[in-house]
Design an enzyme around this catalytic site. Structure first.
Site, PDB file in Angstrom:
ATOM      1  N   HIS A   9      -6.982  -5.865  -1.050  1.00 47.67           N
ATOM      2  CA  HIS A   9      -5.895  -4.916  -0.811  1.00 47.67           C
ATOM      3  C   HIS A   9      -4.860  -5.504   0.143  1.00 47.67           C
ATOM      4  O   HIS A   9      -5.125  -5.666   1.334  1.00 47.67           O
ATOM      5  CB  HIS A   9      -6.454  -3.608  -0.249  1.00 47.67           C
ATOM      6  CG  HIS A   9      -5.412  -2.548  -0.083  1.00 47.67           C
ATOM      7  ND1 HIS A   9      -4.681  -2.065  -1.139  1.00 47.67           N
ATOM      8  CD2 HIS A   9      -4.955  -1.897   1.035  1.00 47.67           C
ATOM      9  CE1 HIS A   9      -3.834  -1.151  -0.702  1.00 47.67           C
ATOM     10  NE2 HIS A   9      -3.980  -1.041   0.613  1.00 47.67           N
TER      11      HIS A   9
ATOM     12  N   ASP B 248     -16.196 -15.576 -15.638  1.00 47.42           N
ATOM     13  CA  ASP B 248     -15.421 -16.588 -14.930  1.00 47.42           C
ATOM     14  C   ASP B 248     -14.671 -17.520 -15.877  1.00 47.42           C
ATOM     15  O   ASP B 248     -13.498 -17.847 -15.666  1.00 47.42           O
ATOM     16  CB  ASP B 248     -16.360 -17.393 -14.017  1.00 47.42           C
ATOM     17  CG  ASP B 248     -15.634 -18.376 -13.127  1.00 47.42           C
ATOM     18  OD1 ASP B 248     -14.390 -18.401 -13.156  1.00 47.42           O
ATOM     19  OD2 ASP B 248     -16.300 -19.122 -12.395  1.00 47.42           O
TER      20      ASP B 248
ATOM     21  N   ASP C 164      -8.489  -5.599  -5.716  1.00 50.43           N
ATOM     22  CA  ASP C 164      -8.198  -4.527  -4.762  1.00 50.43           C
ATOM     23  C   ASP C 164      -9.240  -3.416  -4.896  1.00 50.43           C
ATOM     24  O   ASP C 164      -9.381  -2.822  -5.963  1.00 50.43           O
ATOM     25  CB  ASP C 164      -6.809  -3.964  -5.047  1.00 50.43           C
ATOM     26  CG  ASP C 164      -6.284  -3.070  -3.934  1.00 50.43           C
ATOM     27  OD1 ASP C 164      -7.101  -2.433  -3.239  1.00 50.43           O
ATOM     28  OD2 ASP C 164      -5.056  -2.995  -3.772  1.00 50.43           O
TER      29      ASP C 164
ATOM     30  N   ASP D 232     -10.941 -17.564 -18.684  1.00 52.29           N
ATOM     31  CA  ASP D 232      -9.602 -18.137 -18.554  1.00 52.29           C
ATOM     32  C   ASP D 232      -9.600 -19.649 -18.731  1.00 52.29           C
ATOM     33  O   ASP D 232      -8.588 -20.314 -18.490  1.00 52.29           O
ATOM     34  CB  ASP D 232      -8.990 -17.764 -17.204  1.00 52.29           C
ATOM     35  CG  ASP D 232      -9.878 -18.141 -16.015  1.00 52.29           C
ATOM     36  OD1 ASP D 232     -10.812 -18.936 -16.221  1.00 52.29           O
ATOM     37  OD2 ASP D 232      -9.645 -17.631 -14.905  1.00 52.29           O
TER      38      ASP D 232
ATOM     39  N   SER E 205       0.850  -1.191   0.000  1.00 52.40           N
ATOM     40  CA  SER E 205       0.000   0.000   0.000  1.00 52.40           C
ATOM     41  C   SER E 205       0.888   1.244   0.000  1.00 52.40           C
ATOM     42  O   SER E 205       1.682   1.430  -0.922  1.00 52.40           O
ATOM     43  CB  SER E 205      -0.967  -0.033   1.190  1.00 52.40           C
ATOM     44  OG  SER E 205      -1.968   0.948   1.046  1.00 52.40           O
TER      45      SER E 205
END
Length: 513
Positions: free
Chosen positions: A431, A249, A392, A252, A181
């Site tokens: 985060h 979803d 995040d 990938d 951060s």
């Protein structure tokens, strides 16, 4: 912090380390004379006997080894008042680790110091030159702003290394930075400004575009203060998140509830707009616009650089006022005390067309860590691991991917950068940790292997746990590579995934790792 979580580092005491006897008593350090430095404390702390000034993990406290605790005040300018602590374990591994801070918080990072010495490191932390959790310290004190922006960390580092050398009569074999951060921002600032300070740097979720993050958070908060009916409440955010996952979803190739690369998800919140037939399972038109706004980028009118929004998949971390409370308060503080220098300035006065550029201009490369020229750091052999959670909700992960691309442009492409700087994006992670995806990993061990043994991290094992039980592992891959399912075996086991290059030019084909 994920890379140094106290619970997991209880295990780290078993790591082999070199035992080094100190040349002198801990108390003797109080008489060490350094320019601009006043040592205010030098005391021996017995194993498991440290009494912290803040509440910390009790199990970790009981596991602490004995160490010498040194506190000092640094005054590189007449208006500076930088507090630091240096912890010197009795069982030293011969290395030094500096740890980072969070937001505008002016305080020593005791939890991170504990994590460091439990791995045998001599360690240091700083309050960045002020106390408190907002930017009011900077009003009328430009030198204190510089201390916060970069000087406190550099001064702490040079001073701590001298104290380490004095105590052990030996310089650290290797020096590392570890922060997330605001600590990630400090990491990038060190790599950019002081390439000789550290051999290895970990920059987690770095707030490197500090002023623009402040602008995005204030922009959304302003919108939602004016239009309460546009707020996305808990149930709305959960509904939106489920819709995002349902839509993207399998992009990938595996249905696992995670978006491996959400920048490739084109989900439009408009698909949830209420139309009279979906009552109770929809979003009102103003709410749809809020979601689009949170995802969307702004533009710095002066630099024409995009100010990225949050990614699809981060919705569970949003709040009623959009970005996190920390992001809003940090943003308000930035504009109030450092941009407009008016304690009465309010979010309602924000003007995005003007103020994004104004904030960056007023910062003048003091807090922002946007310089892409890492060549001096690369040339002297430094190693940098940057990581960021794709979900995040506080610092846009787009800041990290954008900066990485700018470094490649500045230094001549990935081949010139890959042996010194790697970015790892963590699907589903929030985060600095948390979230639905694998979010626990040991970046420090990976960095040590790279710096000390020349083994670059081609993949880093990450895990996700529920109530202490691991339910999924997955490799984190050096960006732009992504984890690709091999096609057989459990999707919850990292061994069944390979890292594959997925830049936009090869349609996902590339070398497996």
């Amino acid at each position: 912090m994920v890379v140094a979580a106290l619970g997991s580092l209880l295990i780290a005491t078993a790591i082999a380390r070199q035992s080094v006897d100190a040349a002198g008593a801990c108390g003797d350090l109080s008489r060490v004379a350094l320019p601009g430095v006043t040592i205010t404390r030098s005391e021996s702390v017995a194993a498991a006997a440290f009494t912290p000034p803040v509440q910390l993990n009790a199990d970790a406290l009981r596991a602490l080894p004995s160490f010498c605790r040194v506190a000092a005040t640094l005054r590189p300018t007449s208006d500076s008042d930088i507090k630091i602590e240096v912890w010197l374990p009795s069982d030293w591994n011969g290395k030094f680790q500096a740890v980072g801070n969070g937001a505008f918080n002016g305080s020593i990072g005791y939890a991170a110091l504990m994590s460091a010495i439990m791995r045998g490191y001599a360690a240091s932390s700083t309050d960045t030159g002020h106390t408190g959790a907002d930017a009011s310290f900077g009003l009328g004190h430009p030198e204190k702003v510089t201390d916060f922006g970069w000087r406190a960390v550099h001064e702490m580092t040079t001073t701590a290394k001298k104290i380490v050398a004095e105590y052990y009569t030996a310089r650290p074999k290797y020096s590392y930075w570890n922060g997330c951060s605001a600590g990630g921002r400090q990491a990038m600032k060190e790599a950019q400004r002081f390439p000789d300070d550290f051999d290895g740097i970990i920059a987690g979720a770095p707030a490197l575009d500090w002023t623009s993050r402040a602008a995005q958070a204030v922009r959304i908060a302003q919108h939602l203060e004016i239009a309460p009916d546009a707020r996305l409440l808990v149930n709305d955010r959960e509904r939106l998140h489920r819709a995002v996952i349902d839509a993207c979803d399998t992009n990938d190739g595996v249905k696992d509830g995670l978006l491996e690369d959400p920048s490739r998800c084109a989900f439009d919140p408009g698909s949830l707009r209420c139309d009279g037939s979906n009552a109770g399972a929809c979003l009102a038109a103003p709410q749809v616009e809020t979601a689009r706004m949170i995802y969307s980028a702004m533009t710095n009118t002066a630099t024409r650089r995009a100010v990225t929004g949050l990614q699809r998949g981060s919705e569970l971390g949003w709040t009623d006022l959009g970005w996190t409370a920390s992001a809003r308060s940090t943003g308000l503080s930035q504009f109030r005390f450092l941009v407009f220098r008016d304690p009465k300035w309010e979010i309602s006065q924000f003007n995005g067309e003007r103020d994004v550029a104004r904030a960056e201009e007023s910062d003048a490369d003091t807090i922002n860590a946007l310089d892409p020229n890492l060549k001096p750091f690369v040339d002297r052999g430094g190693k940098l691991i940057q990581y960021h959670g794709w979900s995040d909700p506080q610092i846009s992960p787009g800041n990290s991917t954008q900066y990485y691309g700018r470094v490649l442009d500045a230094l001549g492409g990935r081949p010139r950068v890959h042996n010194a700087y790697r970015l790892f994006m963590a699907p589903g992670m929030g985060h600095c940790g948390g979230g639905e995806g694998p979010n626990t990993f040991d970046m420090l061990a990976a960095l040590e292997e790279w710096v000390e043994h020349g083994r670059a991290p081609d993949r880093i094992l990450a895990s996700h746990s529920v109530k202490g039980v691991t339910d999924r592992t997955r490799p984190l891959c050096p960006y732009p590579e992504v984890a690709v399912y091999r096609g057989s075996g459990s999707i919850d086991e990292a061994a069944n995934f390979v890292c594959r290059e997925a830049d936009r030019s090869d349609n996902g084909r590339g070398k497996d790792r």
